[in-house]
Motif scaffolding. Structure first.
Motif, PDB file in Angstrom:
ATOM      1  N   THR A 149      10.690  62.083 -27.817  1.00  0.00           N
ATOM      2  CA  THR A 149      12.229  61.439 -27.282  1.00  0.00           C
ATOM      3  C   THR A 149      13.182  61.305 -28.487  1.00  0.00           C
ATOM      4  N   ALA A 150      13.723  61.449 -28.579  1.00  0.00           N
ATOM      5  CA  ALA A 150      15.169  60.722 -30.015  1.00  0.00           C
ATOM      6  C   ALA A 150      14.830  59.088 -29.874  1.00  0.00           C
ATOM      7  N   GLY A 151      15.171  58.300 -29.378  1.00  0.00           N
ATOM      8  CA  GLY A 151      14.678  56.920 -29.564  1.00  0.00           C
ATOM      9  C   GLY A 151      13.910  56.156 -28.738  1.00  0.00           C
ATOM     10  N   PRO A 152      13.351  55.255 -29.288  1.00  0.00           N
ATOM     11  CA  PRO A 152      12.172  53.901 -28.397  1.00  0.00           C
ATOM     12  C   PRO A 152      12.126  54.150 -26.823  1.00  0.00           C
ATOM     13  N   VAL A 153      11.182  54.355 -25.833  1.00  0.00           N
ATOM     14  CA  VAL A 153      11.049  54.425 -24.395  1.00  0.00           C
ATOM     15  C   VAL A 153      10.537  52.875 -23.995  1.00  0.00           C
ATOM     16  N   THR A 154      10.932  52.684 -23.355  1.00  0.00           N
ATOM     17  CA  THR A 154      11.074  51.217 -22.494  1.00  0.00           C
ATOM     18  C   THR A 154       9.767  51.116 -21.682  1.00  0.00           C
ATOM     19  N   ARG A 155      10.229  52.052 -21.346  1.00  0.00           N
ATOM     20  CA  ARG A 155       9.438  52.491 -19.453  1.00  0.00           C
ATOM     21  C   ARG A 155       9.240  53.207 -19.357  1.00  0.00           C
ATOM     22  N   ILE A 156       7.663  53.207 -17.706  1.00  0.00           N
ATOM     23  CA  ILE A 156       7.761  54.959 -17.457  1.00  0.00           C
ATOM     24  C   ILE A 156       7.212  55.022 -16.492  1.00  0.00           C
ATOM     25  N   GLY A 157       7.934  55.726 -15.291  1.00  0.00           N
ATOM     26  CA  GLY A 157       7.681  56.463 -14.590  1.00  0.00           C
ATOM     27  C   GLY A 157       6.854  57.544 -14.021  1.00  0.00           C
ATOM     28  N   PHE A 158       6.556  57.643 -13.033  1.00  0.00           N
ATOM     29  CA  PHE A 158       5.626  58.976 -12.093  1.00  0.00           C
ATOM     30  C   PHE A 158       6.374  58.810 -11.376  1.00  0.00           C
ATOM     31  N   LEU A 159       6.539  60.315 -10.580  1.00  0.00           N
ATOM     32  CA  LEU A 159       7.496  60.646  -9.779  1.00  0.00           C
ATOM     33  C   LEU A 159       7.179  61.689  -9.025  1.00  0.00           C
ATOM     34  N   GLY A 160       6.609  62.048  -7.602  1.00  0.00           N
ATOM     35  CA  GLY A 160       5.749  63.132  -7.391  1.00  0.00           C
ATOM     36  C   GLY A 160       5.942  63.178  -5.918  1.00  0.00           C
ATOM     37  N   GLN A 161       6.243  64.702  -5.255  1.00  0.00           N
ATOM     38  CA  GLN A 161       6.553  65.022  -4.065  1.00  0.00           C
ATOM     39  C   GLN A 161       5.124  65.245  -3.371  1.00  0.00           C
ATOM     40  N   SER A 162       3.927  64.990  -2.000  1.00  0.00           N
ATOM     41  CA  SER A 162       3.166  65.559  -1.549  1.00  0.00           C
ATOM     42  C   SER A 162       2.055  65.663  -2.426  1.00  0.00           C
ATOM     43  N   PHE A 163       1.993  67.119  -2.806  1.00  0.00           N
ATOM     44  CA  PHE A 163       0.188  67.166  -4.169  1.00  0.00           C
ATOM     45  C   PHE A 163       0.897  66.295  -5.422  1.00  0.00           C
ATOM     46  N   GLY A 164       2.349  66.401  -6.426  1.00  0.00           N
ATOM     47  CA  GLY A 164       2.774  65.322  -6.774  1.00  0.00           C
ATOM     48  C   GLY A 164       2.869  64.461  -7.102  1.00  0.00           C
ATOM     49  N   ASP A 187      15.105  52.029 -11.414  1.00  0.00           N
ATOM     50  CA  ASP A 187      16.468  51.866 -11.798  1.00  0.00           C
ATOM     51  C   ASP A 187      15.793  49.732 -12.134  1.00  0.00           C
ATOM     52  N   HIS A 188      15.561  49.603 -10.905  1.00  0.00           N
ATOM     53  CA  HIS A 188      14.915  47.860 -10.739  1.00  0.00           C
ATOM     54  C   HIS A 188      13.524  47.924 -11.573  1.00  0.00           C
ATOM     55  N   HIS A 189      12.034  48.774 -11.626  1.00  0.00           N
ATOM     56  CA  HIS A 189      11.413  48.132 -11.727  1.00  0.00           C
ATOM     57  C   HIS A 189      11.210  48.910 -13.614  1.00  0.00           C
ATOM     58  N   LEU A 190      12.001  49.641 -13.795  1.00  0.00           N
ATOM     59  CA  LEU A 190      12.002  50.678 -15.250  1.00  0.00           C
ATOM     60  C   LEU A 190      13.593  50.144 -16.697  1.00  0.00           C
ATOM     61  N   GLY A 191      14.392  50.022 -15.313  1.00  0.00           N
ATOM     62  CA  GLY A 191      15.461  49.418 -16.300  1.00  0.00           C
ATOM     63  C   GLY A 191      16.188  47.939 -15.890  1.00  0.00           C
ATOM     64  N   ASP A 192      15.696  47.168 -14.653  1.00  0.00           N
ATOM     65  CA  ASP A 192      16.057  45.656 -15.048  1.00  0.00           C
ATOM     66  C   ASP A 192      17.427  45.555 -14.152  1.00  0.00           C
ATOM     67  N   ALA A 193      18.187  46.901 -13.762  1.00  0.00           N
ATOM     68  CA  ALA A 193      18.871  46.297 -12.680  1.00  0.00           C
ATOM     69  C   ALA A 193      18.654  45.645 -11.652  1.00  0.00           C
ATOM     70  N   GLY A 194      19.906  44.752 -11.463  1.00  0.00           N
ATOM     71  CA  GLY A 194      19.852  43.946 -10.143  1.00  0.00           C
ATOM     72  C   GLY A 194      20.422  44.973  -8.588  1.00  0.00           C
ATOM     73  N   ASN A 195      19.701  45.826  -8.261  1.00  0.00           N
ATOM     74  CA  ASN A 195      20.798  47.040  -7.114  1.00  0.00           C
ATOM     75  C   ASN A 195      19.755  45.833  -5.665  1.00  0.00           C
ATOM     76  N   GLY A 196      19.257  44.815  -5.441  1.00  0.00           N
ATOM     77  CA  GLY A 196      18.399  44.053  -4.265  1.00  0.00           C
ATOM     78  C   GLY A 196      17.717  45.265  -3.888  1.00  0.00           C
ATOM     79  N   ILE A 197      16.954  45.867  -3.742  1.00  0.00           N
ATOM     80  CA  ILE A 197      15.950  46.869  -3.225  1.00  0.00           C
ATOM     81  C   ILE A 197      14.612  45.184  -3.139  1.00  0.00           C
ATOM     82  N   ALA A 198      14.083  44.733  -4.058  1.00  0.00           N
ATOM     83  CA  ALA A 198      13.585  44.173  -4.278  1.00  0.00           C
ATOM     84  C   ALA A 198      13.255  43.021  -3.321  1.00  0.00           C
TER      85      ALA A 198
END
Length: 537
Positions: free
Chosen positions: A143-158, A314-325
């Motif tokens: 990565t070119a800059g600092p990484v703020t937060r990290i998510g893992f996303l997978g489908q089925s086996f992933g 977006d909400h849990h890694l980027g603090d977006a106030g998108n209402g999903i919570a």
């Protein structure tokens, strides 16, 4: 029963995904549909795409692709372990690009033993968990800059790998696990019944993979009914429910999706995991079979599940106030109206429980009745089965064509049947139906499958829910008290339709502990009446 290679993503165009991935690398969008070409151009303007290899555990190289932003601004990152498929990371070419366009650095990789990755498939075991950490290392080093937060996303086996990595790697801040599992032991043995057909399907889907000897042995042993203890120990190590304390200790936000009629990973075992999670959580439940609801998103089409997975990050890694919570923990799709119902918690689905008793007249009645017997001859197939085939049956459900069963063709000597009175108004089933039944088996091992059906006035029926049950320890000719949860559901029974309970001694989806032509005699002793509990909204 299965071809040499079974696809868990039958509707995906593998060639189109590969062409899309090639265009990401070359910039040549000739031959792509205009919408796909525009996506490639937008992603290439935002991030640099490259293929590469991740140095996995033990030096095995894992095939991977990286979407990397060049600016030095802090940003979140997402790691995507691929599904149980020969497509490898290419499965995520479109969705990883969408995440990159939203500002994430993304690494998608193929699990060991699949496609162009080296090593032997560990089936979400310790090597796969360690590989997830190595994939994250690979991303962070580039990565070119600092990484703020990290998510893992997978489908089925992933999805299973994503949950297990999050449980073991404290760097993971949020998870989106689509169509995965919670308890792999229950995937293999449900109510002590081998889920033989599902395990054979998983084995067939890995026909082109390089399975480790132990994985190969377990996948062969379950359908054959061999060495159940070894298989369950193997499965427990690979079950997120066995590691949920670590997810809870760090309150990792977890987004899950699942299908009501998933024939590979039954929904109840995912509900068990969901119930044990104590951090922020959300569960999207859809009609159809394994992976069917999420498949359009993999192909780049609008898809609510993938959209909500993006919003979750977006909400849990980027603090977006998108209402999903604030939208509740549950979003359930009702069969077959496809109405979406948000609920604050899982328990809020069921407002009351109605108990119907099995009686000697073949009725589901309000009052218990003792002294009757209904015999079922074992070893004979009936017209009522779980599904015609894994995965593809779910695509028929999504298109509004659920399987219709000819209720009138049921032979009452090989299936016991009880039917409720016609519904006066719409019966809104929401939650987990429960069956309590007593039977006598002449042989020392016995099993049956219970089906809950919606019987229309014209005699056709549709499957609402089902579950198998096996008793392996009772003495011959003794009474067996069976209590079991059918798979959870959200189903509207129309006025004039009847609920019908069918119990048979054989279904090709499951292992059969009965002796050929043995008889199961169902009854209802006065102290322990047989009944069906219906969860109602």
């Amino acid at each position: 029963m299965y071809p040499a290679a079974l696809s868990l993503h039958p509707e995906l165009d593998a060639t189109a995904l590969a062409v899309f991935a090639a265009a990401l690398e070359s910039g040549d969008t000739a031959g792509l549909p205009p919408a796909r070409a525009a996506e490639v151009e937008a992603v290439r303007e935002a991030a640099v795409f490259s293929r590469g290899k991740v140095a996995g555990t033990g030096g095995d190289l894992l095939d991977a692709a990286l979407w990397r932003h060049t600016g030095s601004a802090p940003r979140a990152a997402v790691v995507m372990p691929a599904s149980w498929t020969p497509l490898g990371w290419v499965l995520y070419a479109v969705q990883a690009s969408v995440l990159a366009a939203r500002g994430y650095d993304v690494l998608a990789y193929t699990a060991r033993g699949f496609a162009a990755s080296e090593g032997q498939a560990d089936a979400a075991g310790p090597l796969d968990v360690a590989d997830g950490g190595r994939a994250l290392d690979h991303l962070l080093e580039r990565t070119a800059g600092p990484v703020t937060r990290i998510g893992f996303l997978g489908q089925s086996f992933g999805a299973g790998i994503a949950l297990l990595v999050a449980a073991h790697d404290p760097r993971v801040d949020a998870v989106a696990a689509l169509g995965g599992w919670g308890d792999l032991a229950e995937v293999f043995h449900e109510n002590d019944t081998p889920r033989a057909s599902a395990v054979r399907a998983l084995h067939a889907a890995a026909a082109r993979a390089r399975l480790s000897p132990r994985t190969e042995r377990v996948l062969a042993d379950v359908p054959a009914g061999r060495d159940a203890g070894e298989g369950l120990r193997w499965a427990e190590q690979r079950s997120p429910t066995a590691h949920v304390k670590e997810l809870n200790r760090r309150r990792v936000p977890v987004f899950l999706s699942h299908a009501w009629h998933d024939t590979l990973f039954p929904v109840n075992q995912t509900l068990e995991l969901f119930g044990e999670l104590t951090g922020p959580k959300r569960l999207d439940l859809s009609i159809g079979d394994h992976g069917a609801a999420e498949a359009p998103g993999l192909a780049g089409l609008p898809n609510r599940i993938w959209t909500d997975a993006h919003r979750w990050f977006d909400h849990h890694l980027g603090d977006a106030g998108n209402g999903i919570a604030d939208e509740g923990q549950i979003l359930g799709e009702v069969m077959w109206s496809r109405t979406l119902e948000p609920r604050p918690t899982w328990h809020a689905l069921t407002r009351r429980v109605r108990r119907l008793h099995l009686n000697g007249s073949g009725e589901l009645a309000e009052a218990p009745e003792a002294g009757w017997t209904a015999g079922v001859v074992c070893g004979v197939d009936t017209p009522v089965v779980v599904a015609d085939e894994h995965v593809r049956s779910g695509y028929a459900e999504l298109s509004g064509r659920p399987k219709s069963y000819p209720a009138g063709a049921l032979d009452r000597t090989v299936a016991a049947v009880w039917t409720a009175a016609p519904a006066r108004e719409t019966t809104r089933l929401r939650g987990t139906p429960r069956l309590r039944v007593t039977y006598r088996a002449a042989n020392p091992g016995s099993s049956f499958v219970a089906y809950l059906l919606d019987l229309a006035p014209d005699g056709s029926a549709r499957l609402v829910s089902h579950a198998p049950y096996s008793d392996l320890g009772s003495a011959p000719d003794s009474l067996v008290g069976a209590g079991l949860d059918l798979q959870a559901t959200a189903y509207d029974v129309p006025p004039g339709h009847r609920l019908m309970l069918v119990v048979s001694g054989r279904d090709p989806f499951y292992g059969d502990a009965n002796l050929p032509r043995a008889t199961l005699a169902f009854t209802s002793p006065e102290p322990t009446p047989s009944y069906l509990d219906l969860p109602l909204d």
